[in-house]
Design an enzyme around this catalytic site. Structure first.
Site, PDB file in Angstrom:
ATOM      1  N   HIS A 278      -3.707  -4.375   7.947  1.00  0.00           N
ATOM      2  CA  HIS A 278      -3.795  -3.269   8.886  1.00  0.00           C
ATOM      3  C   HIS A 278      -2.852  -3.514  10.061  1.00  0.00           C
ATOM      4  CE1 HIS A 278      -5.272   0.272  11.017  1.00  0.00           C
ATOM      5  NE2 HIS A 278      -5.904   0.593   9.909  1.00  0.00           N
TER       6      HIS A 278
ATOM      7  N   ASN B 281       0.858  -1.179   0.000  1.00  0.00           N
ATOM      8  CA  ASN B 281       0.000   0.000   0.000  1.00  0.00           C
ATOM      9  C   ASN B 281       0.899   1.234   0.000  1.00  0.00           C
ATOM     10  OD1 ASN B 281      -1.606   2.246   0.901  1.00  0.00           O
ATOM     11  ND2 ASN B 281      -3.132   0.813   1.678  1.00  0.00           N
TER      12      ASN B 281
ATOM     13  N   HIS C  68      -5.575   3.447  -1.607  1.00  0.00           N
ATOM     14  CA  HIS C  68      -6.859   3.742  -0.962  1.00  0.00           C
ATOM     15  C   HIS C  68      -7.136   5.230  -1.157  1.00  0.00           C
ATOM     16  CE1 HIS C  68      -9.611   3.009   2.778  1.00  0.00           C
ATOM     17  NE2 HIS C  68     -10.072   4.021   2.055  1.00  0.00           N
TER      18      HIS C  68
ATOM     19  N   GLU D 275      -8.813   0.104  -2.894  1.00  0.00           N
ATOM     20  CA  GLU D 275      -9.709  -0.075  -1.755  1.00  0.00           C
ATOM     21  C   GLU D 275     -10.335   1.252  -1.350  1.00  0.00           C
ATOM     22  OE1 GLU D 275      -7.103  -1.766   1.191  1.00  0.00           O
ATOM     23  OE2 GLU D 275      -6.549   0.199   1.981  1.00  0.00           O
TER      24      GLU D 275
ATOM     25  N   HIS E  20       1.708   1.202   6.122  1.00  0.00           N
ATOM     26  CA  HIS E  20       2.381   2.080   7.076  1.00  0.00           C
ATOM     27  C   HIS E  20       3.716   1.504   7.538  1.00  0.00           C
ATOM     28  CE1 HIS E  20       2.488   5.271  10.144  1.00  0.00           C
ATOM     29  NE2 HIS E  20       3.076   4.354  10.887  1.00  0.00           N
TER      30      HIS E  20
ATOM     31  N   ARG F 136      -9.035   8.425  -0.867  1.00  0.00           N
ATOM     32  CA  ARG F 136     -10.156   8.970  -0.096  1.00  0.00           C
ATOM     33  C   ARG F 136     -10.683  10.237  -0.775  1.00  0.00           C
ATOM     34  NH1 ARG F 136      -7.296   6.205   4.060  1.00  0.00           N
ATOM     35  NH2 ARG F 136      -8.738   5.025   5.384  1.00  0.00           N
TER      36      ARG F 136
END
Length: 251
Positions: free
Chosen positions: A200, A12, A48, A79, A224, A50
């Site tokens: 996650h 990610n 991802h 996602e 992360h 947003r």
């Protein structure tokens, strides 16, 4: 793509975009980061986007889509919340996988999964639309075994287990109990005919034990911790380190 049957690593790159967005100079390049990860052996790239574009921007989604065409044996996973901006990207890009995540527009990161039967009726037409586009659908879910059959019934192809509670429990007195809950959920998903992803707060440290308990997990999505490690190690060495953590689970 890794054909060993072992868990695959999707990187990610949101946090690379977050750093880029603190200045107006255009670097670090999110697409270049994705390319370096692919060259180093990552099985896929996750974004991802947003609605507020606080990290991944619309242009990033399309630039990485172009990059992924040069890597036909790797997967692109987009996602997000399908009731916000996600479906526009899915329709335009047709990635390999769409991961539906029930986050609100303002929250800093994803923090819970979908609930059934409450979310079934509104998710089903969007899952059906993804399938019509040739896109696999994964639902972001808490580790609740009883919810897995409902995910299959609504048409999902996979679930992505939300692993924050595993990360928090790792190395503590509750580790065994929490891992057992994830294992029971993953097995319930598999028994229902679903593929199982996870993501996650997964790290080099907690990844091996997690996969060893559930070696049939198809994919982990890590952002992360990976980007944090890459700041110290570089992208290539970080990919190698995470791949080693995965392979150690099968030793």
């Amino acid at each position: 793509m890794n054909n060993s049957g072992h868990t695959l690593l999707s990187v990610n790159v949101n946090k690379v975009a977050l750093v880029r967005n603190t200045r107006h100079v255009g670097y670090p390049s999110v697409t270049r980061a994705a390319e370096l990860c692919l060259k180093a052996g990552a099985a896929g790239i996750t974004v991802h986007p947003r609605p507020d574009e606080r990290h991944i921007r619309k242009g990033d989604v399309f630039e990485i889509a172009e990059l992924m065409r040069l890597w036909p044996n790797r997967e692109y996973n987009i996602e997000g919340n399908p009731f916000h901006n996600l479906m526009d990207f899915i329709r335009a890009v047709k990635p390999h996988q769409a991961t539906f995540v029930p986050d609100s527009e303002g929250q800093s990161t994803s923090d819970h999964g979908w609930s059934f039967p409450q979310d079934a009726a509104r998710l089903k037409p969007l899952i059906d639309e993804c399938h019509a586009l040739g896109v696999r659908v994964s639902l972001f879910m808490d580790p609740v075994p009883e919810q897995m059959a409902a995910c299959k019934a609504v048409g999902a192809d996979r679930v992505e287990l939300y692993t924050e509670t595993w990360a928090s429990a790792f190395g503590t007195a509750t580790e065994v109990k929490v891992l057992a809950q994830f294992k029971a959920t993953a097995e319930a998903a598999r028994d229902a005919g679903l593929g199982v992803n996870a993501g996650h707060d997964l790290t080099q440290a907690n990844l091996t034990r997690f996969i060893a308990a559930m070696p049939f997990i198809a994919e982990v999505s890590i952002g992360h911790a990976f980007v944090s490690d890459a700041l110290e190690m570089g992208y290539t060495q970080a990919i190698m380190a995470y791949q080693a953590s995965i392979e150690k689970a099968y030793a």
